[in-house]
Design an enzyme around this catalytic site. Structure first.
Site, mmCIF file in Angstrom:
data_model
loop_
_atom_site.group_PDB
_atom_site.id
_atom_site.type_symbol
_atom_site.label_atom_id
_atom_site.label_comp_id
_atom_site.label_asym_id
_atom_site.label_seq_id
_atom_site.Cartn_x
_atom_site.Cartn_y
_atom_site.Cartn_z
ATOM 1 C CB CYS A 1 134.581 -9.968 95.334
ATOM 2 S SG CYS A 1 134.440 -10.258 97.649
ATOM 3 C CB CYS B 1 127.367 -9.234 106.666
ATOM 4 S SG CYS B 1 127.996 -9.271 104.965
ATOM 5 C CB CYS C 1 134.345 -6.089 97.015
ATOM 6 S SG CYS C 1 135.068 -7.272 96.189
#
Length: 164
Positions: free
Chosen positions: A88, A96, A12
């Site tokens: 989220c 990422c 998140c």
């Protein structure tokens, strides 16, 4: 995937609420088959007190949780991840890190209980509702025949769980 112990990371943005709840739930429900971790793209540095109260409400330990950076799990020597789930929408839209081992990934987006404005009981209820929804998703994942699914089928199944 072979019959083995699995490592899972819940991501998140702030790593203070949803990912913390998912970490605690998976570590309990995974019954030793899974080790869950949580991290954030921009960790707040603290765990939301309502997240800890919700873990206690669930009968889970509230010890040892901290807000961590997701880069910690892409560094050499970090646990090899089998699964990475964003919980989220903001984190799902970010680039990422490259996770070692090419884990199966999915987006399990949840509304942010930290964003609820209201009384203390209303805020706590938002956290409890989030925990219950995460628990359902984790239970669905744990019911999958993980070791007998090929990677593509497993990827599709965990993505489908996130859409429930």
């Amino acid at each position: 995937m072979s019959d083995k112990h699995f490592n899972i990371l819940f991501v998140c943005t702030g790593n203070s609420a949803r990912s913390i709840l998912a970490e605690g739930l998976m570590n309990q429900l995974g019954q030793g088959r899974f080790t869950a971790y949580s991290a954030g793209s921009h960790p707040t540095g603290t765990v939301n007190p309502f997240a800890l109260r919700t873990l206690a409400w669930l009968g889970l330990s509230t010890e040892g949780y901290r807000s961590k950076n997701w880069a910690d799990f892409a560094a050499p020597g970090s646990p090899e991840l089998d699964f990475v789930f964003t919980v989220c929408d903001k984190a799902a839209g970010e680039v990422c890190p490259v996770w070692p081992g090419q884990p199966v990934s999915a987006h399990w987006g949840m509304p942010d209980p930290s964003a609820v404005v209201g009384s203390e009981p209303q805020k706590l209820q938002a956290f409890q509702d989030t925990a219950i929804a995460l628990k359902r998703r984790i239970e669905l994942m744990l019911a999958l025949p993980i070791t007998s699914l090929d990677r593509m089928s497993l990827q599709q199944a965990v993505r489908h769980i996130g859409q429930q």
